[in-house]
Scaffold this active site. Structure first.
Site, mmCIF file in Angstrom:
data_model
loop_
_atom_site.group_PDB
_atom_site.id
_atom_site.type_symbol
_atom_site.label_atom_id
_atom_site.label_comp_id
_atom_site.label_asym_id
_atom_site.label_seq_id
_atom_site.Cartn_x
_atom_site.Cartn_y
_atom_site.Cartn_z
ATOM 1 N N ARG A 180 0.825 -1.214 0.000
ATOM 2 C CA ARG A 180 0.000 0.000 0.000
ATOM 3 C C ARG A 180 0.862 1.269 0.000
ATOM 4 O O ARG A 180 0.549 2.261 0.655
ATOM 5 C CB ARG A 180 -0.946 0.002 1.202
ATOM 6 C CG ARG A 180 -1.907 -1.168 1.238
ATOM 7 C CD ARG A 180 -2.848 -1.175 0.025
ATOM 8 N NE ARG A 180 -3.729 -2.331 0.078
ATOM 9 C CZ ARG A 180 -3.479 -3.503 -0.521
ATOM 10 N NH1 ARG A 180 -2.366 -3.633 -1.244
ATOM 11 N NH2 ARG A 180 -4.317 -4.497 -0.439
ATOM 12 N N SER A 229 -11.187 0.048 3.176
ATOM 13 C CA SER A 229 -10.422 -0.387 4.344
ATOM 14 C C SER A 229 -9.852 0.819 5.083
ATOM 15 O O SER A 229 -9.185 1.663 4.493
ATOM 16 C CB SER A 229 -9.286 -1.315 3.922
ATOM 17 O OG SER A 229 -9.792 -2.508 3.369
ATOM 18 N N GLU A 299 -4.993 3.398 6.467
ATOM 19 C CA GLU A 299 -4.912 3.212 5.014
ATOM 20 C C GLU A 299 -5.646 4.355 4.315
ATOM 21 O O GLU A 299 -5.237 4.813 3.254
ATOM 22 C CB GLU A 299 -5.511 1.870 4.606
ATOM 23 C CG GLU A 299 -5.392 1.580 3.112
ATOM 24 C CD GLU A 299 -5.672 0.141 2.754
ATOM 25 O OE1 GLU A 299 -6.229 -0.082 1.667
ATOM 26 O OE2 GLU A 299 -5.331 -0.761 3.547
#
Length: 319
Positions: A180, A229, A299
């Site tokens: 990520r 998320s 995130e």
């Protein structure tokens, strides 16, 4: 809240620009949470050349932020100072099939549309994008992934425009991809990328896509005002498991709630503010740390100035 008009502060900034410039554009309409203050100035460039010309003219002192589909974004209630750049589907929404099992894709293309185009072209390896509710620009920046596949496994090269309006072409290796994360300069605004897949029958690809959709509908609150998320998965475990173990499934603050269906998803139950959502996220981080010693990392990207309720200090700041 509103900002001073940048077009008044910098006369001539709009001269020769073909795209759309809007002062104090509300951002609640362009984020999946449906919250957030205004952008001091929003620019929707007509094409790559228009974007380059605008950035070359824009004073270095003015902050710039590209915003895609707004699915992984929490804009604070005070809004964003500077220029928000939102690439249009008309100028940056093309998909072109190339030789060698490759596709050239504009940064404004929704992830799901890339998987559709790949299926029609008989290319496998892109089904995971069916379940990611974002755009290609964001996927390139954060190395979006799902179901065991990440953007870095498919991206060959990309094009970006820097803060001075110069065009750059970066290879996969140049991006410094991690979980990520990418190491590309934050000043670069991605405009298009080349991806490579594998030959596959359309029926096979569509079956994979259907499985991704079925899983998402069963496990995620996709019909809610959510940002996807909330936290990254810590090493060796899943964020949702730690949130659940800390007793935070369904936890509510104001109009913000950790989803009962998937407790790593925050949702706006109807009247949440950016303050509610960020406070909820930091409360969850604190409770998880107290329960397991794990420091969850956001995130979702949180940006902008606080509103009247003030800023929220990270609960783990001094832990």
């Amino acid at each position: 809240m509103s900002f001073l008009n940048l077009l008044d502060l910098h006369p001539g900034l709009a001269d020769g620009i073909r795209g759309k410039l809007t002062a104090n554009q509300p951002l609640s309409a362009v984020t999946w949470f449906r919250i957030g203050g205004p952008a001091q100035l929003m620019f929707q460039p007509a094409d790559e050349a228009d974007l380059s010309a605008f950035l070359a003219k824009l004073p270095e002192s003015v902050p710039v932020l590209p915003v895609g589909l707004g699915s992984n974004l929490l804009i604070r209630d005070g809004g964003l100072e500077g220029v928000v750049i939102r690439l249009s589907a008309k100028g940056f929404g093309g998909v072109e099939i190339l030789e060698g099992n490759r596709l050239k894709v504009g940064a404004a293309v929704p992830d799901k549309r890339l998987s559709e185009a790949a299926a029609k072209a008989g290319l496998g390896g892109f089904s995971f994008y069916t379940g990611i509710p974002g755009g290609i620009g964001g996927a390139l920046r954060m190395n979006a992934g799902a179901h065991g596949t990440e953007t870095c496994q498919r991206m060959v090269q990309l094009t970006g425009i820097d803060r001075q309006g110069k065009r750059h072409v970066l290879t996969n290796a140049d991006m410094g991809y991690g979980y990520r994360h990418s190491g590309a300069s934050k000043d670069l605004i991605f405009t298009e990328a080349v991806f490579e897949g594998e030959p596959a029958s359309e029926d096979t690809v569509r079956q994979e896509m259907a499985e991704v959709v079925a899983h998402r509908e069963k496990a995620q609150p996709i019909r809610e005002k959510t940002g996807g998320s909330t936290f990254k998965n810590p090493a060796g475990t899943s964020a949702w498991k730690e949130v659940d173990a800390a007793g935070c499934r369904g936890l509510t603050i104001g109009g913000a709630q950790m989803s009962e269906m998937h407790c790593n998803f925050m949702i706006n139950t109807g009247e949440a503010s950016g303050h509610d959502l960020e406070l909820l996220g930091e409360t969850v981080r604190k409770r998880v740390f107290e329960h397991s010693g794990i420091r969850l990392e956001w995130e979702i990207k949180r940006l902008g100035q606080p509103g009247a309720e003030g800023a929220i200090a990270p609960f783990l700041e001094h832990s």
